[in-house]
Design a protein around this motif. Structure first.
Motif, PDB file in Angstrom:
ATOM      1  N   VAL A   1     -49.362 -12.637 -61.795  1.00 14.12           N
ATOM      2  CA  VAL A   1     -49.060 -11.428 -62.558  1.00 14.12           C
ATOM      3  C   VAL A   1     -49.209 -10.196 -61.672  1.00 14.12           C
ATOM      4  CG1 VAL A   1     -49.667 -10.038 -64.581  1.00 14.12           C
ATOM      5  CG2 VAL A   1     -49.884 -12.545 -64.665  1.00 14.12           C
ATOM      6  N   ALA A   2     -48.147  -9.394 -61.575  1.00 16.60           N
ATOM      7  CA  ALA A   2     -48.164  -8.173 -60.771  1.00 16.60           C
ATOM      8  C   ALA A   2     -49.111  -7.141 -61.376  1.00 16.60           C
ATOM      9  CB  ALA A   2     -46.754  -7.595 -60.668  1.00 16.60           C
ATOM     10  N   ALA A   3     -49.540  -6.187 -60.557  1.00 12.21           N
ATOM     11  CA  ALA A   3     -50.522  -5.193 -60.992  1.00 12.21           C
ATOM     12  C   ALA A   3     -49.906  -4.110 -61.870  1.00 12.21           C
ATOM     13  CB  ALA A   3     -51.190  -4.555 -59.776  1.00 12.21           C
ATOM     14  N   SER A   4     -48.648  -3.760 -61.605  1.00 10.92           N
ATOM     15  CA  SER A   4     -47.981  -2.724 -62.382  1.00 10.92           C
ATOM     16  C   SER A   4     -46.477  -2.977 -62.342  1.00 10.92           C
ATOM     17  CB  SER A   4     -48.319  -1.329 -61.844  1.00 10.92           C
ATOM     18  OG  SER A   4     -47.895  -0.318 -62.737  1.00 10.92           O
TER      19      SER A   4
ATOM     20  N   LYS B   1     -60.087 -21.203 -63.145  1.00  6.60           N
ATOM     21  CA  LYS B   1     -59.747 -20.100 -64.028  1.00  6.60           C
ATOM     22  C   LYS B   1     -60.308 -18.801 -63.467  1.00  6.60           C
ATOM     23  CE  LYS B   1     -59.370 -22.773 -68.305  1.00  6.60           C
ATOM     24  NZ  LYS B   1     -59.836 -22.931 -69.715  1.00  6.60           N
ATOM     25  N   ALA B   2     -59.549 -17.739 -63.642  1.00  8.64           N
ATOM     26  CA  ALA B   2     -59.938 -16.464 -63.037  1.00  8.64           C
ATOM     27  C   ALA B   2     -60.297 -15.391 -64.060  1.00  8.64           C
ATOM     28  CB  ALA B   2     -58.815 -15.952 -62.144  1.00  8.64           C
ATOM     29  N   GLY B   3     -60.249 -15.716 -65.354  1.00  6.05           N
ATOM     30  CA  GLY B   3     -60.573 -14.720 -66.358  1.00  6.05           C
ATOM     31  C   GLY B   3     -59.364 -13.935 -66.820  1.00  6.05           C
ATOM     32  N   PRO B   4     -59.571 -12.979 -67.746  1.00  9.60           N
ATOM     33  CA  PRO B   4     -58.453 -12.205 -68.302  1.00  9.60           C
ATOM     34  C   PRO B   4     -57.762 -11.341 -67.256  1.00  9.60           C
ATOM     35  CG  PRO B   4     -60.555 -11.257 -68.959  1.00  9.60           C
ATOM     36  CD  PRO B   4     -60.869 -12.561 -68.302  1.00  9.60           C
ATOM     37  N   VAL B   5     -56.486 -11.090 -67.475  1.00  8.87           N
ATOM     38  CA  VAL B   5     -55.688 -10.294 -66.542  1.00  8.87           C
ATOM     39  C   VAL B   5     -55.221  -9.014 -67.230  1.00  8.87           C
ATOM     40  CG1 VAL B   5     -53.501 -10.203 -65.272  1.00  8.87           C
ATOM     41  CG2 VAL B   5     -54.924 -12.257 -65.173  1.00  8.87           C
ATOM     42  N   TYR B   6     -55.382  -7.896 -66.546  1.00  9.00           N
ATOM     43  CA  TYR B   6     -54.944  -6.605 -67.058  1.00  9.00           C
ATOM     44  C   TYR B   6     -53.906  -6.006 -66.111  1.00  9.00           C
ATOM     45  CZ  TYR B   6     -58.931  -6.851 -70.214  1.00  9.00           C
ATOM     46  OH  TYR B   6     -59.817  -7.245 -71.184  1.00  9.00           O
ATOM     47  N   ILE B   7     -52.952  -5.319 -66.701  1.00 10.11           N
ATOM     48  CA  ILE B   7     -51.949  -4.617 -65.887  1.00 10.11           C
ATOM     49  C   ILE B   7     -52.103  -3.113 -66.134  1.00 10.11           C
ATOM     50  CG2 ILE B   7     -50.355  -6.551 -65.882  1.00 10.11           C
ATOM     51  CD1 ILE B   7     -49.580  -3.548 -68.089  1.00 10.11           C
ATOM     52  N   THR B   8     -51.515  -2.321 -65.271  1.00  9.94           N
ATOM     53  CA  THR B   8     -51.529  -0.864 -65.425  1.00  9.94           C
ATOM     54  C   THR B   8     -50.130  -0.421 -65.831  1.00  9.94           C
ATOM     55  OG1 THR B   8     -53.246  -0.623 -63.741  1.00  9.94           O
ATOM     56  CG2 THR B   8     -51.957   1.342 -64.293  1.00  9.94           C
ATOM     57  N   ASN B   9     -50.013   0.184 -67.012  1.00 12.00           N
ATOM     58  CA  ASN B   9     -48.685   0.585 -67.481  1.00 12.00           C
ATOM     59  C   ASN B   9     -48.278   1.915 -66.884  1.00 12.00           C
ATOM     60  OD1 ASN B   9     -49.959   2.612 -68.978  1.00 12.00           O
ATOM     61  ND2 ASN B   9     -49.730   1.552 -70.940  1.00 12.00           N
TER      62      ASN B   9
END
Length: 527
Positions: free
Chosen positions: A256-259, A498-506
Motif C-alpha cells: 500500500v502506497a503512502a499517499s 503481520k505488520a498491523g493496520p495501515v494508514y494512508i495520507t489523503n
C-alpha cells in the motif's frame, strides 16, 4: 386573477423574472465547477446573493459574477477529475512543469471544455445585463437576505456542534470556500517547501550501527502511477507482464502506497518521518552515502529546480545525478524510460569496489498514457486511454527485464526492488473517453506493485501479507544491511509476518485507515 397575481409578484421582486432562473442556473454551475458536491441549499442561497447584490450594488455584482464565472470556467475540467482545491492540488501546481501541464489539459473529455465555455458565456451575459433604476426592497428581498445570512453560518455551527471550533471562514458557500481552500492550501505548500529547502541544505543525522550488505549492487526502480490490478503478475486480468509473472523473486500482492500523488507519497516513503513530516535530510540516499555506498540517481521525470520538489531534494544527495528532462519548455515529452538503460549500462561497464545503490525514476504510466506508448496498445479495453494505460505496464515490465539482464551480465551479486509511487482512479467510467487520474478516495489509488528480485533467488514467490510504504526505510535497512539508530524494524519485511493496520495520507493531509476507503474496480469491458 392570474395577471393580477403576476403583476403583484413582479412588483415585489424577482419571482417571475427570467433572471431568477438564470441566477439559479449560474449558481448551480459555478458551485459544481469549483469541485464541491451538489447542495440545493447553497445553490439557492448563492442565487439569492447574486440577486441581492444586483438590487443593491449592480456594478459590484457584475465584477463579482464575472470573476466567479471566469474562475469556474477555468477550473471546471480540473474539478471533474480532481475535486475541490486541497494541499495536493496546490502542491501539483507548484511542482508540475509545462510538459505535465499540457498532458493534463489533453486528457479531459471534450465536453468538459464545452461546459466550461458555457459557464463563461453565462458570465458574459450576466455582466452585460443593463442596469435599471433601483426599486425599494420588498418582503422577498428581506427574507432572501435573512436566508443568505443564515446559510452562511450553517457550516460553522455544524463544525462547532461536531466538536470542532466556530470559524466564520468555514462557511459552506462554494465560492467563498474555494478562495479559503486555495489560500490555506497554498500557505501549507509554501510552508512545506520552505521547510524542505531548509532541511535540504542540512547534513543528515543518521547514526549508523552496522553495514553488512549481502549484495554488491542494489537497484531501486520507482514506477509512476501504476495500479497493481493493471499488472497481470499482480492479479490483473491481462497477461501484460511476462517478465514479472515468471521471474524468480518476491512479489508482494498487498503493498500500500503512502499517499495518492508522487511528491507526497515519495516524500513519506523515502524520507525518515517524524510527527507526520518528512525529514528531507534523512532519506534512503543519504543513509546509503553514510554507509559508504556509491549512489546514482537516473530520472526520466522532469526537474524544475534543485530542491523545489521532494524528489529533486532526495535525488541531489546522490553522488551522480542525471535527469533526462530539465522540466523547461523544451523538455521532450516523449523521452522513453528505456533511455535510462544507457545510463545503467555505463555504470555496469566499469568495476566498482564500493557497494552500489542505483535509483531509476520512471515516467511509467503517468497520464496521459497514450503519450507514454505513442498511441500503441495490445488490447482495446473500454477506451483508448485505458488501453494505452495497460500497455504502459508491458513497457515497464520490458524495461525491468532488460535491467535485470544487465545486472546478470555484470557477474556481480545484485538485488533489485521495483514499486510504484501510487495508483490512479477511473474518471468518466464506462464511457468512450474513460481515463485515469489521481485520487485519494479508493483503495486502488494506493494499491501498487512491489517486488524484490535478487541474483540468488531460486523460485517465484508471492507474499500476501499487507505491507505499507510508510515502512520502506525499515525494508531498505533490512535489504541493504545498513542499520541505523533512527530506524526501528518491527517485523521482517520479506515474510508473511503481520505488520498491523495501515494508514494512508489523503490530499488534505489527513491520516486515513486504508480499510475505510472505497473501491474502484478495474472492469474488463472490451470492444
Amino acid at each position: 386573477m392570474n395577471l393580477t397575481l403576476k403583476d403583484s409578484l413582479a412588483a415585489r421582486g424577482v419571482a417571475l423574472s427570467p433572471w431568477t432562473g438564470f441566477y439559479v442556473l449560474q449558481s448551480l454551475l459555478i458551485n459544481l465547477a469549483l469541485g464541491y458536491a451538489f447542495s440545493a441549499l447553497y445553490t439557492v442561497a448563492f442565487a439569492c446573493v447574486l440577486h441581492l447584490l444586483w438590487r443593491a450594488f449592480p456594478r459590484v455584482q457584475k465584477v463579482f459574477i464575472g470573476a466567479c464565472s471566469l474562475v469556474a470556467a477555468f477550473y471546471f475540467p480540473f474539478a471533474q477529475a480532481y475535486g475541490a482545491p486541497n494541499f495536493n492540488t496546490l502542491l501539483a501546481l507548484h511542482s508540475t512543469n509545462m510538459e505535465e501541464s499540457t498532458e493534463i489539459l489533453t486528457i479531459f473529455p471534450w465536453y468538459s471544455y464545452f461546459i466550461a465555455v458555457f459557464i463563461f458565456a453565462l458570465g458574459v451575459i450576466a455582466v452585460r445585463r443593463k442596469i435599471t433604476d433601483s426599486k425599494p426592497w420588498g418582503k422577498l428581498e428581506k427574507l432572501a437576505l435573512l436566508f443568505c445570512a443564515g446559510t452562511f453560518f450553517v457550516q460553522p455551527v455544524q463544525n462547532l456542534a461536531w466538536g470542532g471550533v466556530f470559524k466564520v471562514i468555514d462557511t459552506g458557500y462554494p465560492a467563498f470556500r474555494f478562495v479559503k481552500d486555495v489560500i490555506v492550501s497554498n500557505h501549507e505548500v509554501l510552508d512545506e517547501k520552505a521547510r524542505m529547502a531548509e532541511l535540504s541544505g542540512m547534513k543528515d543525522t543518521w547514526n549508523i550501527v552496522a553495514v553488512k550488505p549481502k549484495y554488491h549492487t542494489y537497484v531501486v526502480v520507482i514506477g509512476e502511477s501504476a495500479r497493481r490490478d493493471a499488472l497481470g503478475a499482480f492479479g490483473g486480468h491481462w497477461d501484460n507482464t511476462p517478465f514479472a509473472s515468471h521471474v524468480n523473486g518476491y512479489l508482494f500482492t498487498d503493498y500500500v502506497a503512502a499517499s495518492g500523488s508522487t511528491q507526497k507519497s515519495l516524500g513519506l516513503t523515502l524520507n525518515r518521518v517524524v510527527d507526520g513530516k518528512p525529514q528531507y535530510q534523512d532519506n534512503f540516499v543519504t543513509l546509503a552515502n553514510r554507509a559508504g555506498f556509491q549512489t546514482w540517481w537516473f530520472s526520466n521525470q522532469g526537474q524544475i529546480g534543485e530542491y523545489d520538489t521532494a524528489i529533486a531534494s532526495i535525488a541531489k544527495r546522490a553522488d551522480e545525478v542525471q535527469f533526462l528532462k530539465s522540466g523547461d519548455f523544451e523538455a521532450d515529452k516523449n523521452t522513453r524510460d528505456d533511455a535510462l538503460l544507457k545510463m545503467t549500462a555505463q555504470v555496469f561497464s566499469s568495476e566498482h569496489t564500493q557497494p552500489q545503490l542505483i535509483v531509476l525514476h520512471l515516467m511509467g504510466s503517468h497520464p496521459q498514457a497514450c503519450d507514454r506508448t505513442q498511441g500503441k496498445y495490445a488490447e482495446f479495453v473500454q477506451s483508448r486511454e485505458t488501453s494505452c494505460y495497460l500497455y504502459t505496464m508491458t513497457q515497464t515490465d520490458d524495461l525491468l527485464s532488460k535491467l535485470y539482464e544487465q545486472l546478470r551480465n555484470t557477474g556481480d551479486s545484485f538485488s533489485m526492488v521495483y514499486f510504484s509511487d501510487h495508483g490512479l482512479a477511473f474518471k468518466e467510467r464506462g464511457k468512450e473517453v474513460q481515463y485515469l487520474a489521481h485520487d485519494d478516495k479508493f483503495q486502488q489509488n494506493f494499491q501498487v506493485p512491489f517486488m524484490v528480485l535478487s541474483s540468488d533467488d531460486k523460485s517465484h514467490r508471492i507474499i500476501k501479507a499487507r505491507r505499507s510504504a510508510n515502512d520502506f526505510l525499515s525494508f531498505f535497512s533490512q535489504w541493504t544491511g545498513i542499520k541505523a539508530k533512527e530506524i526501528a524494524s518491527r517485523y521482517r519485511f520479506i515474510s508473511e509476518q503481520k505488520a498491523g493496520p495501515v494508514y494512508i495520507t489523503n490530499f488534505k493531509l489527513q491520516k486515513v485507515d486504508y480499510n475505510h476507503l472505497g473501491t474502484d474496480i478495474f472492469t474488463t469491458n472490451s470492444r
